[in-house]
Enzyme design. Structure first.
Site, PDB file in Angstrom:
ATOM      1  N   THR A  89     -15.245   3.031 -20.707  1.00  0.00           N
ATOM      2  CA  THR A  89     -15.064   4.328 -21.375  1.00  0.00           C
ATOM      3  C   THR A  89     -14.018   5.149 -20.631  1.00  0.00           C
ATOM      4  O   THR A  89     -14.050   5.250 -19.412  1.00  0.00           O
ATOM      5  CB  THR A  89     -16.412   5.089 -21.446  1.00  0.00           C
ATOM      6  OG1 THR A  89     -17.329   4.269 -22.166  1.00  0.00           O
ATOM      7  CG2 THR A  89     -16.256   6.434 -22.125  1.00  0.00           C
TER       8      THR A  89
ATOM      9  N   CYS B  40      -4.966   5.035   4.893  1.00  0.00           N
ATOM     10  CA  CYS B  40      -5.870   3.876   4.847  1.00  0.00           C
ATOM     11  C   CYS B  40      -5.809   3.050   6.126  1.00  0.00           C
ATOM     12  O   CYS B  40      -6.680   2.233   6.371  1.00  0.00           O
ATOM     13  CB  CYS B  40      -5.555   2.979   3.668  1.00  0.00           C
ATOM     14  SG  CYS B  40      -4.417   3.646   2.496  1.00  0.00           S
TER      15      CYS B  40
ATOM     16  N   GLN C 240       4.350   7.674  -5.267  1.00  0.00           N
ATOM     17  CA  GLN C 240       4.918   8.794  -4.497  1.00  0.00           C
ATOM     18  C   GLN C 240       6.121   9.430  -5.191  1.00  0.00           C
ATOM     19  O   GLN C 240       6.381  10.612  -5.015  1.00  0.00           O
ATOM     20  CB  GLN C 240       5.359   8.314  -3.100  1.00  0.00           C
ATOM     21  CG  GLN C 240       4.222   7.921  -2.179  1.00  0.00           C
ATOM     22  CD  GLN C 240       3.392   9.103  -1.688  1.00  0.00           C
ATOM     23  OE1 GLN C 240       3.820  10.251  -1.698  1.00  0.00           O
ATOM     24  NE2 GLN C 240       2.181   8.811  -1.267  1.00  0.00           N
TER      25      GLN C 240
ATOM     26  N   GLY D 130      -3.607   4.607  -8.631  1.00  0.00           N
ATOM     27  CA  GLY D 130      -2.514   3.761  -8.160  1.00  0.00           C
ATOM     28  C   GLY D 130      -2.969   2.383  -7.717  1.00  0.00           C
ATOM     29  O   GLY D 130      -2.320   1.371  -8.007  1.00  0.00           O
TER      30      GLY D 130
ATOM     31  N   ASN E  15       5.519   5.561   0.886  1.00  0.00           N
ATOM     32  CA  ASN E  15       4.499   6.568   1.210  1.00  0.00           C
ATOM     33  C   ASN E  15       4.483   6.966   2.687  1.00  0.00           C
ATOM     34  O   ASN E  15       3.944   8.000   3.040  1.00  0.00           O
ATOM     35  CB  ASN E  15       3.105   6.087   0.778  1.00  0.00           C
ATOM     36  CG  ASN E  15       2.779   4.700   1.279  1.00  0.00           C
ATOM     37  OD1 ASN E  15       3.466   3.739   0.950  1.00  0.00           O
ATOM     38  ND2 ASN E  15       1.754   4.585   2.098  1.00  0.00           N
TER      39      ASN E  15
HETATM   40  C1  PLP Z   1      -1.563   6.783  -3.040  1.00  0.00           C
HETATM   41  C2  PLP Z   1      -0.791   5.560  -3.314  1.00  0.00           C
HETATM   42  C3  PLP Z   1      -1.372   4.444  -3.926  1.00  0.00           C
HETATM   43  C4  PLP Z   1      -2.848   4.386  -4.247  1.00  0.00           C
HETATM   44  O1  PLP Z   1      -3.172   5.263  -5.287  1.00  0.00           O
HETATM   45  P1  PLP Z   1      -4.705   5.719  -5.531  1.00  0.00           P
HETATM   46  O2  PLP Z   1      -4.586   6.521  -6.784  1.00  0.00           O
HETATM   47  O3  PLP Z   1      -5.089   6.527  -4.343  1.00  0.00           O
HETATM   48  O4  PLP Z   1      -5.488   4.495  -5.699  1.00  0.00           O
HETATM   49  C5  PLP Z   1      -0.577   3.351  -4.165  1.00  0.00           C
HETATM   50  N1  PLP Z   1       0.728   3.340  -3.825  1.00  0.00           N
HETATM   51  C6  PLP Z   1       1.316   4.393  -3.243  1.00  0.00           C
HETATM   52  C7  PLP Z   1       2.757   4.329  -2.902  1.00  0.00           C
HETATM   53  C8  PLP Z   1       0.579   5.531  -2.962  1.00  0.00           C
HETATM   54  O5  PLP Z   1       1.169   6.552  -2.363  1.00  0.00           O
END
Ligand code: PLP
Length: 381
Positions: free
Chosen positions: A237, A323, A179, A71, A151
């Site tokens: 890759t 985070c 999410q 994400g 989130n």
């Molecule tokens: C978890 C999340 C991300 C980050 O995704 P990762 O795969 O952990 O880098 C970004 N946006 C939202 C809304 C998320 O819940």
């Protein structure tokens, strides 16, 4: 002690079926998809089959799906890639005050590169006012980026409506669907969305893999240069095992699990709200809330203390976004919905999954109630 995992907005348990699938791609089908020999082409086939599965899940075409490391990368690529591909005098990006850090901080970085960023406020339930957003769009606007399902507080935005506005105004529309993906319908043929960030580890797939949907003919530049993989947009890759595991997680996702989660989420909300001095953050409208998200605040207790005591009981929840948990500042999403300090300090997020049981919810509610009473009894206030 039996563990109870209720932090599924941070990540989910990898499904056994996914693990079984992934193993094969390390043990046997480990070829590089760029190699022309049989082993390479076998891996290529698996990657392309996976691309099709993910494309179909949002009614897109396979060549509109680009694999990334998750994400965070998809959000970075969407924002920076669109910004750097745009006409030099167009520098305006619109987003919201409740985005994931990967969008907020990409916007912050782009600002240093000359971008002009507007942050649209949300109401007390976390909803965006689309009229406000419409007024913010001007002739220099390139892109509107909105988190689909939040989130933290689980609020789901009306992306169909925002998409219509963006189409009418001729600006790109990106959604962060990490999410909401699979939990809420996304159909790119019916909705005017140009870019969609998705990831695998929030839907019981492996970590470190995700995708960005990019509508055909969208002007975007790559962030990585080198091997020209993913049509030149994402060199490196391919994470074959991750990609195949991601697609497997999509394939085995069941609509009935959403109904199950909705029911358990309702039980969870109704039970926790019986605790004195508790409030539910976000919306009470279950159709506009992620089916696995609850977010509560309690008077006269600290969210971190609740987390700590539940942790000792083997129950895992979150005080906010994973985070920013160490941040002592008020959480920016709670600030954006105008939650006062008395409540926001005592906030917890409980997020369930398809594996969550009624017994686990009942245990959590019982322990939570005990923990809160205990904390209040020793609180000096
Ligand atoms: C978890 C999340 C991300 C980050 O995704 P990762 O795969 O952990 O880098 C970004 N946006 C939202 C809304 C998320 O819940």
């Amino acid at each position: 002690m039996k563990e109870i995992y209720l932090d599924n907005a941070s990540t989910t348990k990898t499904d056994e079926e996914v693990i079984k699938t992934i193993k094969k791609y390390y043990a046997d089908d480990y070829g590089n998809p760029s190699s022309i020999h049989y082993k390479g082409q076998k891996a290529r086939e698996s990657v392309e089959k996976s691309r099709k599965i993910i494309a179909e899940s949002i009614n897109a075409d396979a060549d509109e799906i680009f694999f990334t490391s998750g994400g965070t990368e998809s959000n970075n690529l969407a924002l920076k890639g669109i910004f750097f591909a745009s006409n030099k005098d167009k520098k305006h990006i619109i987003t919201t005050s409740i985005e994931h850090k990967s969008v907020i901080e990409s916007c912050g970085w782009l600002k240093e590169e000359g971008a002009v960023i507007s942050y649209i406020d949300v109401d007390s339930e976390g909803f965006l006012d689309s009229e406000k957003l419409k007024k913010e769009i001007n002739e220099n606007t390139i892109l509107v980026s909105v988190i689909h399902g939040n989130n933290e507080i689980g609020t789901i935005q009306d992306i169909e409506k925002i998409g219509e506005i963006c189409k009418e105004k001729g600006v790109y529309f990106h959604i962060d669907a990490c999410q909401s993906y699979l939990k809420k319908e996304i159909n790119v043929k019916k909705m005017n969305i140009d870019l969609i960030s998705m990831n695998s580890h929030k839907i019981h797939g492996p970590k470190g893999v995700g995708a960005l949907y990019i509508k055909k003919n969208t002007k975007i530049k790559p962030l990585f240069h080198g091997g020209h993989q993913e049509s030149g947009l994402r060199s490196g890759t391919e994470n074959v095992a991750g990609i195949v595991g991601f697609a497997k997680a999509v394939e085995i996702w069941k609509k009935s699990d959403i109904e199950k989660m909705k029911e358990l989420n309702k039980l969870l909300i109704d039970s926790v709200l019986k605790i004195e001095g508790s409030v539910l953050n976000g919306t009470k409208n279950t159709e506009k809330r992620l089916c696995n998200n609850t977010h509560f605040s309690f008077k006269r207790v600290e969210g971190e203390s609740i987390l700590g005591l539940l942790n000792e009981e083997g129950i895992f929840i979150s005080t906010g976004s994973a985070c920013s948990e160490r941040n002592i500042e008020q959480n920016y999403v709670l600030k954006a919905i105008g939650l006062n300090h008395e409540y926001s300090n005592g906030s917890i997020r409980v997020t369930i999954s398809k594996f969550t049981t009624k017994e686990e919810i009942e245990t959590l509610v019982k322990k939570l109630s005990e923990v809160i009473s205990k904390l209040r009894s020793i609180s000096p206030i």
